[in-house]
Design an enzyme around this catalytic site. Structure first.
Site, PDB file in Angstrom:
ATOM      1  N   ASP A  66      -8.919 -31.262 -85.017  1.00 35.91           N
ATOM      2  CA  ASP A  66      -8.710 -30.992 -83.589  1.00 35.91           C
ATOM      3  C   ASP A  66      -8.456 -32.319 -82.888  1.00 35.91           C
ATOM      4  O   ASP A  66      -9.350 -32.877 -82.253  1.00 35.91           O
ATOM      5  CB  ASP A  66      -9.961 -30.291 -83.045  1.00 35.91           C
TER       6      ASP A  66
ATOM      7  N   HIS B 235      -2.158 -31.126 -79.408  1.00 34.98           N
ATOM      8  CA  HIS B 235      -1.091 -32.079 -79.110  1.00 34.98           C
ATOM      9  C   HIS B 235      -0.237 -31.451 -78.005  1.00 34.98           C
ATOM     10  O   HIS B 235       0.554 -30.545 -78.266  1.00 34.98           O
ATOM     11  CB  HIS B 235      -0.251 -32.357 -80.348  1.00 34.98           C
TER      12      HIS B 235
ATOM     13  N   ASP C  23       5.782 -31.150 -76.616  1.00 41.05           N
ATOM     14  CA  ASP C  23       6.866 -31.968 -76.051  1.00 41.05           C
ATOM     15  C   ASP C  23       7.551 -31.199 -74.915  1.00 41.05           C
ATOM     16  O   ASP C  23       7.235 -30.055 -74.645  1.00 41.05           O
ATOM     17  CB  ASP C  23       7.885 -32.323 -77.149  1.00 41.05           C
TER      18      ASP C  23
HETATM   19  O1  9MR Z   1       7.653 -25.607 -85.951  1.00 44.09           O
HETATM   20  C1  9MR Z   1       8.452 -26.630 -86.498  1.00 44.09           C
HETATM   21  C2  9MR Z   1       8.129 -26.776 -87.957  1.00 44.09           C
HETATM   22  O2  9MR Z   1       8.486 -25.619 -88.660  1.00 44.09           O
HETATM   23  C3  9MR Z   1       8.835 -27.993 -88.534  1.00 44.09           C
HETATM   24  O3  9MR Z   1       8.391 -28.201 -89.858  1.00 44.09           O
HETATM   25  C4  9MR Z   1       8.524 -29.219 -87.682  1.00 44.09           C
HETATM   26  C5  9MR Z   1       9.207 -30.493 -88.180  1.00 44.09           C
HETATM   27  O4  9MR Z   1      10.568 -30.399 -88.055  1.00 44.09           O
HETATM   28  O5  9MR Z   1       8.913 -28.987 -86.340  1.00 44.09           O
HETATM   29  C6  9MR Z   1       8.228 -27.930 -85.743  1.00 44.09           C
HETATM   30  O6  9MR Z   1       8.706 -27.747 -84.459  1.00 44.09           O
HETATM   31  C7  9MR Z   1       8.389 -28.717 -83.476  1.00 44.09           C
HETATM   32  C8  9MR Z   1       9.698 -29.074 -82.795  1.00 44.09           C
HETATM   33  O7  9MR Z   1      10.545 -29.736 -83.687  1.00 44.09           O
HETATM   34  C9  9MR Z   1       9.507 -29.894 -81.545  1.00 44.09           C
HETATM   35  N1  9MR Z   1       8.558 -29.269 -80.661  1.00 44.09           N
HETATM   36  C10 9MR Z   1       7.279 -29.010 -81.278  1.00 44.09           C
HETATM   37  C11 9MR Z   1       7.441 -28.100 -82.459  1.00 44.09           C
HETATM   38  C12 9MR Z   1       6.094 -27.724 -83.062  1.00 44.09           C
HETATM   39  O8  9MR Z   1       5.469 -28.783 -83.705  1.00 44.09           O
END
Ligand code: 9MR
Length: 594
Positions: free
Chosen positions: A565, A516, A185
């Site tokens: 993947d 992603h 993102d």
């Molecule tokens: O790394 C984060 C993980 O520990 C959490 O479980 C998850 C859900 O809240 O979010 C991950 O972080 C994401 C972040 O919220 C938005 N950018 C991408 C991150 C990696 O997936």
């Protein structure tokens, strides 16, 4: 192929058709340093030892032996055997381990295989810079792109959150241009930026591995180590996220989780850090950052973000002291303001639940306070901090696995590398953790330093954060088993896992290619590029069965196999700054300490 191998009498294979159906030989597809430990894992139904050979590209046998049955492994769902071929120390390419008539993917034995991996793992950060064009002369035509979010000015998010709470506007906008996009993102988060930046700066403090003109960054040639140039891109952003002095804001005090019915009180938020800046709604995938026209908003300040800013700014004040004293002083000043703000507002949690960016919510801040205080002590060496730190639980128990919400260990590492009276106590707790994680290797079939069947979002980064501490333990104790555990971790990531895939793009066995990521989405849309080499997939996630899996993992998957993947599977196959940072740290360490 299998059949003909089975017919070779010299190889002594057990060729039962049932075994051949299920046998697979998993190995690090990048390879090994000549003197490194070398293991392969065999998935097989066989219960008795099997013969194995390592053969070279011409089919010549270099080494042979018999597997050691491990038994049924809950994490992978397979019956496993282990192969130790560490006795093979000659360099060569196109090598394969063959067991039960089944060949592993090819791999290499050579010195410094991790050198390019380290460079590419660090290039990840330049690729994901916001507020600057990503130049073709540095990354190639395919991956070059115009600047995203240049400039980026934002004000506070306002109005109703998803729980119906009404958030008040603020009276200012901040210029928050720059920094790194978090992941797939386009959000930029102080909390996650904190651990990622700390990790890169700690790599510099540990090994100073990348001097000026050694990485492909636009600042190469400025007389400053390139690793510091990259880290500074984010430090500058973190500093921009600080609330101007004297700002009164209506915030939710002492309410740890997002919920309906939050109550708000007016606080002096000056010196705090906004938790994040991101899109007002979720941006579509794929989308190049410069084409993202969504409004950007600042989330309310949080104590966690404020302490992240304080900790990294203190590390900055230490690290840049000689390279750029003026910058070091700017960091120290920001840290002082942040610490005062956190002490004034010790329990303001990230509870504004708006769509468009990740939450990074954290209901426990004792570890953030410890981290900031440890950095303060290491930077100032002011003895007044010593007693409080010494008594803290984090200095009196084995170190935990670090993560964006568990940052005490970062402070512990800083203390363990400091020239202070707390150094040895901190080292002891890190070595104690390393000892336990080596024990865990015996308790899981794939011999990674993580036993059990719980593989969470970003599990690969958890392993690497453990590997960092294992590396430090190896350094301090000289004990080979800690280094072996680091090698085992990379072996797993590069193909020695039940998916038979490397989680690091560009390296190892059949590497990940469809992360992603809104720009590296070539697997979804050929108008976009595939990822550059050196990006780490989050990895198996057995805890998110629905959300973020794009329906691509089998229901009831064995934990280590809950991965695919797939561009849509953000809970399994995203990439992120806090995941690539420990990758860069660990592979650089492996290469430089060879
Ligand atoms: O790394 C984060 C993980 O520990 C959490 O479980 C998850 C859900 O809240 O979010 C991950 O972080 C994401 C972040 O919220 C938005 N950018 C991408 C991150 C990696 O997936």
């Amino acid at each position: 192929m299998r059949l003909s191998a089975c017919l070779l009498p010299a190889l002594l294979f057990a060729c039962s058709p049932a075994a051949a159906e299920t046998t697979a030989v998993r190995v690090n597809g990048l390879g090994f340093a000549p003197d490194a430990p070398k293991r392969a894992i065999v998935e097989t139904d066989a219960t008795e030892p099997l013969g194995w050979v390592v053969r070279d590209a011409t089919g010549r046998t270099l080494l042979s032996g018999r597997t050691v049955p491990y038994g049924q492994d809950a994490a992978s769902g397979h019956n496993l055997h282990r192969i130790d071929f560490g006795a093979l120390t000659v360099s060569g390419g196109g090598l394969q381990v063959v067991a039960d008539g089944v060949s592993s993917p090819p791999f290499t034995i050579a010195p410094h295989l991790y050198e390019p991996v380290a460079r590419d793992a660090l290039a990840y950060f330049y690729h994901n810079r916001a507020g600057t064009p990503i130049r073709a002369d540095l990354v190639g035509e395919q991956l070059a792109r115009p600047a995203g979010h240049l400039p980026e000015r934002a004000t506070c998010v306002q109005g109703r959150d998803t729980n119906g709470n009404e958030w008040a506007p603020c009276s200012y906008t901040l210029d928050v241009t720059g920094g790194w996009y978090d992941a797939g993102d386009h959000g930029k988060y102080v909390v996650n930026g904190g651990i990622a930046t700390w990790t890169l700066l700690n790599l510099h403090e540990t090994l100073a591995p990348f001097a000026d003109n050694t990485l492909k960054v636009p600042e190469a040639g400025n007389g400053v180590p390139d690793l510091l140039d990259e880290a500074r891109w984010e430090v500058e952003f973190l500093l921009r996220m600080q609330v101007p002095d004297g700002q009164k804001m209506r915030l939710a005090v002492d309410q740890p989780s997002p919920a309906a019915g939050l109550t708000f009180s007016e606080v002096d938020a000056g010196g705090m850090a906004h938790h994040k800046v991101g899109d007002i709604s979720w941006a579509p995938v794929p989308l190049r950052p410069d084409q993202n026209r969504l409004e950007r908003v600042l989330a309310p300040p949080s104590t966690a973000a404020t302490l992240n800013l304080a900790a990294v700014a203190l590390q900055c004040a230490r690290v840049w002291q000689s390279a750029d004293p003026a910058f070091a002083a700017r960091c120290a000043k920001a840290a002082t303001r942040a610490i005062a703000a956190a002490e004034r507002n010790p329990a303001i949690y990230a509870v504004a639940d708006f769509p468009g960016s990740g939450a990074y919510g954290d209901g426990s801040l004792t570890d953030e306070f410890f981290w900031a205080q440890a950095e303060l002590y290491a930077t100032t060496r002011d003895p007044r901090h010593e007693a409080a730190l010494r008594q803290a639980p984090f200095l009196n128990q084995p170190a935990g696995e670090a993560g964006w919400g568990s940052v005490a260990t970062l402070g512990l590492v800083t203390l363990a590398q400091s020239d202070t009276p707390l150094r040895d106590q901190a080292r002891q707790q890190i070595v104690a953790a390393a000892h336990a994680w080596v024990q865990e290797q015996a308790e899981t079939g794939f011999a990674i330093p993580h036993a059990g069947t719980r593989f969470v979002w970003g599990s690969n980064s958890g392993l690497l954060n453990r590997a960092m501490l294992l590396a430090l333990a190896a350094q301090w104790t000289g004990e080979a088993r800690y280094r072996t555990a680091v090698v085992d971790t990379l072996d797993y990531l590069l193909g020695r896992n039940p998916n038979g895939r490397s989680y690091i793009s560009g390296y190892g066995t059949d590497p990940m290619r469809a992360p992603h990521h809104r720009h590296w989405a070539g697997a979804l849309d050929p108008a976009y590029p595939l990822p550059p080499a050196g990006a780490l997939s989050g990895g198996p996630n057995s805890t998110s069965t629905g959300e973020g899996t794009a329906g691509v993992v089998a229901a009831g998957c064995a934990p280590m196999r809950c991965w695919a993947d797939d561009v849509g599977a953000y809970a399994l196959n995203e990439v992120a700054i806090n995941w690539n940072a420990p990758l860069a740290w660990v592979v650089t360490w492996l290469d430089r300490t060879q």
